[in-house]
Design an enzyme around this catalytic site. Structure first.
Site, PDB file in Angstrom:
ATOM      1  N   ARG A  22       0.942  -1.072  -0.105  1.00 43.45           N
ATOM      2  CA  ARG A  22       0.344  -0.089  -0.022  1.00 43.45           C
ATOM      3  C   ARG A  22       1.231   1.554   0.389  1.00 43.45           C
ATOM      4  O   ARG A  22       1.647   1.140   0.971  1.00 43.45           O
ATOM      5  CB  ARG A  22      -0.608  -0.097   0.959  1.00 43.45           C
ATOM      6  CG  ARG A  22      -2.274  -1.237   0.884  1.00 43.45           C
ATOM      7  CD  ARG A  22      -3.155   0.065   0.001  1.00 43.45           C
ATOM      8  NE  ARG A  22      -4.028  -1.565  -0.105  1.00 43.45           N
ATOM      9  CZ  ARG A  22      -4.380  -2.530  -1.027  1.00 43.45           C
ATOM     10  NH1 ARG A  22      -3.567  -2.830  -1.761  1.00 43.45           N
ATOM     11  NH2 ARG A  22      -5.422  -3.161  -1.431  1.00 43.45           N
ATOM     12  N   ASP A  43       4.792  -0.159  -7.096  1.00 46.82           N
ATOM     13  CA  ASP A  43       3.843  -1.007  -7.796  1.00 46.82           C
ATOM     14  C   ASP A  43       2.306   0.142  -6.753  1.00 46.82           C
ATOM     15  O   ASP A  43       1.009   0.048  -7.142  1.00 46.82           O
ATOM     16  CB  ASP A  43       3.101  -1.904  -8.289  1.00 46.82           C
ATOM     17  CG  ASP A  43       2.190  -2.552  -8.751  1.00 46.82           C
ATOM     18  OD1 ASP A  43       1.209  -1.928  -9.206  1.00 46.82           O
ATOM     19  OD2 ASP A  43       1.112  -3.357  -7.406  1.00 46.82           O
ATOM     20  N   GLU A  55      -1.888   7.572  -4.782  1.00 47.75           N
ATOM     21  CA  GLU A  55      -2.816   7.358  -6.224  1.00 47.75           C
ATOM     22  C   GLU A  55      -3.400   7.263  -6.333  1.00 47.75           C
ATOM     23  O   GLU A  55      -4.440   7.173  -7.566  1.00 47.75           O
ATOM     24  CB  GLU A  55      -1.801   4.994  -5.856  1.00 47.75           C
ATOM     25  CG  GLU A  55      -3.013   4.967  -4.984  1.00 47.75           C
ATOM     26  CD  GLU A  55      -2.488   3.310  -5.682  1.00 47.75           C
ATOM     27  OE1 GLU A  55      -1.103   2.867  -5.388  1.00 47.75           O
ATOM     28  OE2 GLU A  55      -3.582   1.878  -5.614  1.00 47.75           O
ATOM     29  N   HIS A  85      -0.987  -0.075  -9.890  1.00 50.72           N
ATOM     30  CA  HIS A  85      -1.215  -0.785  -9.145  1.00 50.72           C
ATOM     31  C   HIS A  85      -2.069  -2.021  -9.742  1.00 50.72           C
ATOM     32  O   HIS A  85      -3.186  -2.586  -9.719  1.00 50.72           O
ATOM     33  CB  HIS A  85      -2.244  -0.615  -8.155  1.00 50.72           C
ATOM     34  CG  HIS A  85      -3.059  -0.953  -6.949  1.00 50.72           C
ATOM     35  ND1 HIS A  85      -3.256  -0.076  -5.499  1.00 50.72           N
ATOM     36  CD2 HIS A  85      -3.030  -1.904  -6.597  1.00 50.72           C
ATOM     37  CE1 HIS A  85      -3.434  -1.659  -4.614  1.00 50.72           C
ATOM     38  NE2 HIS A  85      -3.526  -2.585  -4.905  1.00 50.72           N
TER      39      HIS A  85
HETATM   40  P1  NAI Z   1      -1.947 -10.983   5.163  1.00 45.77           P
HETATM   41  O1  NAI Z   1      -2.816 -10.883   6.039  1.00 45.77           O
HETATM   42  O2  NAI Z   1      -1.689 -12.519   5.001  1.00 45.77           O
HETATM   43  O3  NAI Z   1      -0.395 -11.035   5.714  1.00 45.77           O
HETATM   44  C1  NAI Z   1      -0.134  -9.653   5.976  1.00 45.77           C
HETATM   45  C2  NAI Z   1       1.278  -9.656   6.886  1.00 45.77           C
HETATM   46  O4  NAI Z   1       1.100  -8.861   7.755  1.00 45.77           O
HETATM   47  C3  NAI Z   1       0.748 -10.499   8.469  1.00 45.77           C
HETATM   48  O5  NAI Z   1       1.834 -11.772   8.721  1.00 45.77           O
HETATM   49  C4  NAI Z   1       0.460  -9.648   9.462  1.00 45.77           C
HETATM   50  O6  NAI Z   1       0.669  -9.775  10.766  1.00 45.77           O
HETATM   51  C5  NAI Z   1       1.477  -8.759   9.436  1.00 45.77           C
HETATM   52  N1  NAI Z   1       1.491  -7.809   9.718  1.00 45.77           N
HETATM   53  C6  NAI Z   1       0.104  -6.473  10.660  1.00 45.77           C
HETATM   54  N2  NAI Z   1       1.217  -5.393  10.552  1.00 45.77           N
HETATM   55  C7  NAI Z   1       1.864  -5.771  11.367  1.00 45.77           C
HETATM   56  C8  NAI Z   1       2.883  -4.797  11.150  1.00 45.77           C
HETATM   57  N3  NAI Z   1       2.418  -3.685  12.220  1.00 45.77           N
HETATM   58  N4  NAI Z   1       3.953  -5.023  11.125  1.00 45.77           N
HETATM   59  C9  NAI Z   1       4.400  -5.538  10.436  1.00 45.77           C
HETATM   60  N5  NAI Z   1       3.639  -6.675   9.974  1.00 45.77           N
HETATM   61  C10 NAI Z   1       2.313  -6.316  10.163  1.00 45.77           C
HETATM   62  O7  NAI Z   1      -1.911 -10.619   4.249  1.00 45.77           O
HETATM   63  P2  NAI Z   1      -1.056 -10.341   2.355  1.00 45.77           P
HETATM   64  O8  NAI Z   1      -2.672 -11.238   2.081  1.00 45.77           O
HETATM   65  O9  NAI Z   1      -0.418 -11.246   2.491  1.00 45.77           O
HETATM   66  O10 NAI Z   1      -1.376  -8.959   1.836  1.00 45.77           O
HETATM   67  C11 NAI Z   1      -0.573  -7.975   1.847  1.00 45.77           C
HETATM   68  C12 NAI Z   1      -0.826  -6.575   1.479  1.00 45.77           C
HETATM   69  O11 NAI Z   1      -0.278  -7.042   0.222  1.00 45.77           O
HETATM   70  C13 NAI Z   1      -1.855  -6.464   1.937  1.00 45.77           C
HETATM   71  O12 NAI Z   1      -2.353  -5.709   3.275  1.00 45.77           O
HETATM   72  C14 NAI Z   1      -2.539  -5.462   0.245  1.00 45.77           C
HETATM   73  O13 NAI Z   1      -2.400  -4.156   1.319  1.00 45.77           O
HETATM   74  C15 NAI Z   1      -1.310  -5.497   0.066  1.00 45.77           C
HETATM   75  N6  NAI Z   1      -1.987  -6.239  -1.533  1.00 45.77           N
HETATM   76  C16 NAI Z   1      -1.663  -5.657  -2.591  1.00 45.77           C
HETATM   77  C17 NAI Z   1      -1.657  -5.509  -4.085  1.00 45.77           C
HETATM   78  C18 NAI Z   1      -1.380  -5.080  -5.223  1.00 45.77           C
HETATM   79  O14 NAI Z   1      -2.307  -5.532  -6.309  1.00 45.77           O
HETATM   80  N7  NAI Z   1      -0.362  -4.416  -5.490  1.00 45.77           N
HETATM   81  C19 NAI Z   1      -2.784  -7.251  -4.756  1.00 45.77           C
HETATM   82  C20 NAI Z   1      -3.321  -7.781  -2.894  1.00 45.77           C
HETATM   83  C21 NAI Z   1      -2.486  -7.588  -1.933  1.00 45.77           C
END
Ligand code: NAI
Length: 344
Positions: free
Chosen positions: A230, A254, A259, A291
């Site tokens: 993000r 990305d 954005e 994105h």
């Molecule tokens: P997820 O929920 O599986 O993993 C997120 C991880 O971040 C978890 O292990 C969590 O414990 C950790 N986390 C939470 N708070 C934290 C903190 N303060 N410091 C460090 N780590 C922390 O999510 P997933 O599916 O892996 O997605 C990650 C991110 O990718 C999403 O939040 C979304 O913003 C982004 N995303 C971007 C896309 C794109 O097209 N560029 C598409 C899909 C997701």
């Protein structure tokens, strides 16, 4: 059931029409984003379907509920654009927690490889029959240290990919995964030791500007910063300063803090108002994609399938496995597992 589908792009429609066809859902596609000014378009609808840059603040939520809209279906995983606290008790919010973590992780690696091997420059050169190698020297990823912040679904796929390249992986997560075989370190160590830093955590108050002037100061000279998560995880002004001072060797973005004003639209031929973005894009070592990390056939199909399933489950039972609720575990991971079946 009628669903107002905001911020529709041509690539959204085929999968949603396919999965929505057999279901009792009538999708009304709107190209405009959902904002305070466009919320009236949801009049007469039972639900709205929104994406990452739609505005779902308190004002929009209040108007949606006045219009009789009962549910907001996010067709994405991230939900930082939704005031989930305000939504509680007023309107149900559903999301797609997983579609293809591979899509995003592979895009992150694609950007990294493009950057370190100067593929974008070589592509432009050879199209112009310029076969010079001057200025295209890259470096091996093998043996380099990558620091991964956020070891959830996407972070872990990215870690596997990096291991395949023979990279040393260290990671930071607020909730480290036990028995994952991942080497967790403090952010301090991660910033100090990493040649490449990749962000895969959600945007929260805690992670806002996790990459900023202070953290950049603590990084290795020449570090590569990758953000496919993000935009506001990175302070764009501080990043630009780091690029200009040569502290940051390259950035692959990305996502971008501001954005929502520009991404997903064609502004070629226009004057871009955002000076920071314009300046970043002119840098030879900054790569920006708008994105698009999620944008694969597999991910689009997965998003449509789960979004339609979420809506049907909600309308048929009044609850949904993928409902977002600030109280019961999908935002504050510390209460994971204590989630009641129905949020309100
Ligand atoms: P997820 O929920 O599986 O993993 C997120 C991880 O971040 C978890 O292990 C969590 O414990 C950790 N986390 C939470 N708070 C934290 C903190 N303060 N410091 C460090 N780590 C922390 O999510 P997933 O599916 O892996 O997605 C990650 C991110 O990718 C999403 O939040 C979304 O913003 C982004 N995303 C971007 C896309 C794109 O097209 N560029 C598409 C899909 C997701």
């Amino acid at each position: 059931m009628k669903i107002a589908f905001f911020d529709t792009k041509p690539y959204d429609k085929p999968a949603f029409e396919r999965y929505g066809a057999g279901a009792d859902l009538k999708l009304k596609f709107f190209e405009t984003k959902l904002t305070e000014d466009t919320v009236e378009l949801a009049s007469g609808c039972d639900g709205v379907c929104v994406f990452v840059n739609d505005t779902v603040n308190a004002e929009v939520i209040d108007r949606l509920t006045e219009l009789g809209v009962r549910v907001i279906a996010l067709r994405c995983a991230g939900f930082n654009n939704v005031d989930v606290r305000h939504a509680f008790g007023r309107i149900h919010v559903l999301r797609v927690p997983v579609y293809s973590p591979h899509a995003v992780a592979e895009h992150a690696m694609a950007m990294l490889l493009t950057s370190v091997r100067r593929i974008h420059k070589a592509y432009n050169r050879t199209r112009d029959f310029n076969f010079s190698l001057q200025g295209l020297t890259g470096f091996d990823l093998y043996g380099k240290t990558v620091g991964v912040i956020g070891t959830g679904k996407i972070g872990r796929v990215f870690i596997d990919i990096c291991r395949g390249f023979g990279m040393r992986v260290i990671a930071y997560d607020k909730y480290p995964a036990p028995d994952s075989g991942i080497t967790y370190v403090t952010t301090e160590e991660l910033f100090r030791e990493s040649d490449v830093i990749s962000l895969h955590c959600p945007l929260t108050e805690e992670t806002y500007h996790i990459i900023g002037a202070e953290s950049i100061d603590r990084m290795k000279r020449g570090v590569i910063v990758l953000n496919t998560s993000r935009g506001a995880l990175v302070d764009a002004e501080a990043l630009l300063a780091g690029i200009k001072s040569r502290k940051i060797g390259a950035a692959c973005l990305d996502v971008y803090e501001e954005e929502s004003d520009v991404f997903f639209e064609d502004y070629s031929g226009h004057i871009v108002e955002d000076d920071t973005l314009a300046r970043l894009i002119t840098m030879p070592n900054v790569l920006v994609t708008s994105h698009q990390a999620f944008l694969t056939e597999e991910a689009l199909a997965g998003i449509a399938e789960v979004t339609v399933k979420n809506l049907l489950e909600f309308f048929q039972t009044g609850c949904c496995e993928n409902e977002l609720c600030y109280r019961c575990g999908k935002i504050d991971d510390s209460c994971r597992g204590q989630r009641p079946r129905k949020c309100f």
